[in-house]
Structure formats: C-alpha cells, structure tokens
Enzyme design. Structure first.
Site, short mmCIF file in Angstrom:
data_model
loop_
_atom_site.label_atom_id
_atom_site.label_comp_id
_atom_site.label_asym_id
_atom_site.label_seq_id
_atom_site.Cartn_x
_atom_site.Cartn_y
_atom_site.Cartn_z
CB VAL A 38 31.76 72.70 33.97
CG1 VAL A 38 31.75 73.63 32.76
CG2 VAL A 38 30.73 73.17 34.99
CB CYS A 39 35.87 69.36 32.63
SG CYS A 39 36.59 70.49 33.84
#
Length: 189
Positions: free
Chosen positions: A48-49
């Site tokens: 997700v980062c």
C-alpha cells in the site's frame, strides 16, 4: 494523546532527497517558517505504501504552490529509501524528502509507532509555520490515504490561520463561505 495544537518535539534524522539525489540532515527546525506535511508509512518495498507515496507525489505541485514542504517517514534507513527510489516505478517519481527513522524517535514523537512491529502506522500530519500540528489523520495498516483530501485540509488550515475568528465547515473548499462562531449562529446551522 492528541498532538493537535502542540509543537513538534526535537529530532535529528537523515533523509534521502530525490530532487538532488543526495542524503541530508533534517531537524524539527527545518519545519519552522513554512507549512509542512509529514506522511508516516510502515515500510519501504511494501504494497500500500508505494501507492500512497505516489498519490502524494501526484499532488506535490499543488502542495508546492501552497508553500508546503512534504516529508515521508518510515523506520527504514535513508539508504533503504534511496534503494527503493532506484528500484520502484512508483517511488522513482518522488520529489520530496524521505526521512529515515531507524531509531524510531520521530515515529514515537508523533505517536504513530506500532510497538508490536516496530513500524510506523499510516499517519499524516499538517504542521504550521510555527512548528505546531494543525491536523492529523491515522489509518489502520490496510487503509490507504487520499492525498487530494490532504490538499483541501491544508487550504482550510491556511485559511483559518489567515482569518482569525473564522472556521471552515464540512466540505469547505477554497472560495466557499466560512463561519464566524458566535451567539447569532447558535442553533441556526
């Protein structure tokens, strides 16, 4: 504990500056005199980062127009940030500084350290030119953030600072009406 209306605590850290392709020292003093966004995320080379950091980059020009400095922070080192920048399509686009916090000092200062994993939680902070936190958002690990909403929060924070006695209601956008709290508004909204 809420950090709203509190000055950020002292820190010294190393960052990777992708614009200059160099390492640099960053301290809380670098946050004074301008608006700042600090975006904490769990880890480099994750899932997700990079989508969040790329989304933040997509808003970077707008943030620069608003006079906002942008910093991302994880508990990785600045060396790992450089390696990630050199190997990820999404992260290679970044123009803002990536702070390494392997000592977890900054992550603890902002109260976003996950004690079980030793990683930062997904926290976003808007800091005013006095080094005071004006807005904070913390999401669970699996929930990514939307940087376009961040731009509007910054505009609202800047408006309120420039217009003492006024407040921005829900869904406020630049150019729309603000409110002036007072007896005449009680029960009328």
């Amino acid at each position: 504990m809420s950090l709203i209306n509190k000055e950020i605590l002292p820190f010294t850290a190393q960052a990777y500056d992708p614009k200059k392709d160099e390492f640099k020292e960053v301290t809380q003093e670098d946050f004074k005199g301008s608006w700042n966004v600090v975006c904490f995320y769990p880890a480099d080379f994750s899932f997700v980062c990079p989508t969040e950091l790329e989304d933040l980059q997509n808003q970077y020009a707008k943030l620069q127009e608003l006079g906002v400095n942008v910093y991302s922070v994880s508990t990785d080192t600045h060396f790992v940030h450089k390696a990630w920048h050199d190997h990820s399509d999404a992260i290679s686009k970044l123009e803002y500084s990536m702070i390494g916090d392997p000592s977890q000092t900054i992550t603890r200062n902002f109260d976003v350290l996950d004690e079980e994993t030793g990683l930062a939680q997904r926290g976003t902070f808007i800091i005013d030119p006095d080094g005071v936190v004006q807005a904070a958002e913390i999401n669970a690990d699996g929930i990514g953030r939307d940087a376009s909403t961040l731009v509007n929060k910054i505009k609202a924070a800047q408006y309120v600072r420039q217009h003492p006695g006024e407040v921005c209601p829900a869904k406020w956008e630049e150019g729309s009406e603000s409110l002036q709290p007072g007896l005449d508004l009680v029960g009328k909204i």
